[in-house]
Write an enzyme that holds these catalytic residues in place. Structure first.
Site, PDB file in Angstrom:
ATOM      1  N   LYS A 173       0.834  -1.193   0.000  1.00 48.86           N
ATOM      2  CA  LYS A 173       0.000   0.000   0.000  1.00 48.86           C
ATOM      3  C   LYS A 173       0.876   1.253   0.000  1.00 48.86           C
ATOM      4  O   LYS A 173       1.981   1.251   0.553  1.00 48.86           O
ATOM      5  CB  LYS A 173      -0.873   0.041   1.262  1.00 48.86           C
ATOM      6  CG  LYS A 173      -1.919  -1.034   1.393  1.00 48.86           C
ATOM      7  CD  LYS A 173      -2.645  -0.886   2.727  1.00 48.86           C
ATOM      8  CE  LYS A 173      -3.669  -1.989   2.950  1.00 48.86           C
ATOM      9  NZ  LYS A 173      -4.840  -1.831   2.074  1.00 48.86           N
ATOM     10  N   ARG A 178     -10.066 -11.677   2.115  1.00 47.82           N
ATOM     11  CA  ARG A 178     -10.913 -12.758   1.593  1.00 47.82           C
ATOM     12  C   ARG A 178     -10.219 -14.109   1.714  1.00 47.82           C
ATOM     13  O   ARG A 178     -10.886 -15.145   1.801  1.00 47.82           O
ATOM     14  CB  ARG A 178     -11.314 -12.450   0.158  1.00 47.82           C
ATOM     15  CG  ARG A 178     -10.190 -12.416  -0.847  1.00 47.82           C
ATOM     16  CD  ARG A 178     -10.525 -11.634  -2.101  1.00 47.82           C
ATOM     17  NE  ARG A 178     -10.602 -10.201  -1.823  1.00 47.82           N
ATOM     18  CZ  ARG A 178     -10.887  -9.290  -2.758  1.00 47.82           C
ATOM     19  NH1 ARG A 178     -11.126  -9.663  -4.007  1.00 47.82           N
ATOM     20  NH2 ARG A 178     -10.925  -8.017  -2.454  1.00 47.82           N
TER      21      ARG A 178
END
Length: 495
Positions: free
Chosen positions: A273, A347
């Protein structure tokens, strides 16, 4: 803080500080003070438009104004036609924040006038008051908030039975403290809550509340074939953990399973990020914190239900053993997943947790996760996305959210979203294309719940507030603890 309810006219009460709500469209003082000198003063201020009743508006009246000896805080309730539990909660937060700025021995708050919802409003108001007295400054050298010595909720009307009011206030105290627990865990610096430490803290508070607790360490996780969790955890020196919570007081009632994403810090892994996007990534474990807080609230409320919870905990870091783009992970249910973005890690760990949850054969599964920025693009920062394979279950969650004022919007989970997560080398890939990212992420999760009734809440937006306001603190919000408790309570009325 000692929290209690009192049913008597204000003329029979003396208190250091009194908080009194007015509606935005009010032209007369509230009934509770209409026959007092305080009512005359408020009436003059309303007539001169020196009092505002917008939600979050606060006007202190300093000095003795019977029944208050030190001061009165007049707080806005918003438009009367739109006043509900959500507005009561927000107003309570505003009052708590303002009055907790100094140490106060006692604060009394008048229950606003409502139409047949007194217990609901009383609970929500107390929840907000409790939340407002705790700020995000966990490591400040001097505390910026001071919980009151005592908090009294006053019902001047005899329309509300004392027992009902007392029960509502007690409920509000429990739920408010649960929200604060979720906020505290979220706001805790990431170096202080690596997975094993967070698991130990969860076990401590859950055991104290009477929940059953089991904590899996890394060898147990490997034995149980949690390939998604192990893949994400590989880049960190901190081992993962899996916390199982159990509350079974419902006899033969069906079981609801709650699953929470708990990434205690998310760097994005090798799909790193930008620095600014990491600043709030200590909050990527909000889903797990909300599951823990909800379970504790349900246990303390002694609700006759069957509820199980799981917190799947890891860091997502960039160490030498970090998973790489192109790696294939084997999830607990046997499906293989090609990793094409290591920042789509939530996920992967939820796939293991959901697979395990449905194996235990609950009637329903609900998971919460700060899952996608795409959901924030679609709905903004204050609304959660809801996805489900079961329309009635989805509707129940939506109704619970409306009852509490926490905002949820249902998003599509159509079959064509599955095309975006097909892999050439594995059963699935962990990211879709450019479009519909929240829905493709939800579609990925759906592959691990089988036919079990399931709701996924993407809480990436409402889990964190970037800035402070009158009715909300910056930092972790503890969102959806209130909604999940309301959902569990509603199940008792329908089963």
């Amino acid at each position: 803080m000692n929290v209690q309810s009192i049913s008597r006219p204000l003329s029979a009460i003396e208190t250091p500080w009194l908080a009194l709500g007015i509606f935005e469209d009010a032209t007369e003082p509230p009934l509770a003070v209409r026959d007092l000198a305080l009512g005359e003063l408020i009436g003059r201020l309303l007539a001169s438009k020196d009092l505002a009743g917008g939600l979050g508006d606060l006007t202190p009246l300093l000095g003795p104004h019977a029944p208050a000896t030190d001061g009165v805080l007049v707080f806005g309730l918003g438009p009367q036609a739109r006043f509900d539990a959500g507005a009561a909660y927000a107003a309570g937060v505003a009052v708590g924040k303002r009055l907790a700025g100094k140490a106060r021995e006692a604060v009394s708050v008048v229950l606003p006038e409502s139409t047949g919802q007194a217990a609901l409003i009383a609970s929500a108001l107390v929840e907000g008051l409790i939340v407002g007295t705790q700020g995000p400054g966990l490591r400040k050298s001097e505390p910026s908030r001071h919980p009151f010595g005592s908090l009294q909720l006053i019902s001047p009307s005899s329309d509300v039975p004392e027992a009902d009011l007392a029960a509502a206030v007690k409920r509000g105290e429990i739920v408010g403290q649960a929200v604060n627990l979720a906020r505290e865990l979220t706001n805790t610096p990431p170096s202080e809550k690596p997975p094993t430490k967070l698991a130990a803290r969860a076990a401590e508070v859950a055991t104290a509340a009477g929940l059953g607790v089991t904590v899996w360490d890394e060898p147990k996780i490997r034995e149980e074939r949690f390939g998604g969790l192990l893949g994400v955890a590989a880049g960190s020196e901190e081992p993962p953990a899996f916390v199982l919570l159990d509350y079974r007081q419902g006899g033969d009632r069906p079981t609801l399973a709650l699953v929470g994403k708990g990434v205690t810090f998310d760097s994005g892994g090798l799909s790193l990020k930008p620095s600014a996007s990491m600043e709030d990534m200590k909050s990527d474990m909000t889903g797990a914190a909300v599951v823990l807080a909800t379970m504790i609230a349900v246990a303390q409320l002694k609700l006759p239900v069957n509820l199980v919870g799981s917190m799947i905990l890891t860091e997502n870091m960039t160490g030498g053993k970090a998973m790489k783009l192109g790696d294939v992970l084997s999830i607990r249910n046997g499906k293989s997943v090609e990793v094409l973005n290591t920042d789509a890690e939530g996920r992967l760990i939820l796939a293991d947790a959901l697979s395990y949850a449905v194996e235990q054969k609950p009637a329903r599964v609900l998971n919460l996760a700060t899952l996608t920025g795409a959901c924030m693009v679609a709905l903004g920062t204050k609304i959660a996305g809801l996805f489900s394979n079961d329309d009635p279950f989805a509707q129940e969650v939506l109704e619970a959210s409306r009852l509490t004022g926490e905002r949820v919007w249902r998003l599509p989970l159509d079959d064509d979203f599955k095309d975006a997560i097909k892999s050439q080398v594995a059963d699935l890939k962990n990211v879709g294309g450019k479009w519909g990212g929240a829905s493709t992420a939800a579609k990925f999760l759906e592959q691990f719940v089988g036919q079990t009734s399931w709701v996924h809440l993407d809480i990436a937006g409402p889990s964190w507030a970037d800035s402070d306001s009158a009715t909300r603190d910056a930092g972790g919000t503890g969102c959806f603890v209130r909604t999940l408790v309301a959902l569990v309570e509603a199940s008792l009325r329908t089963q």
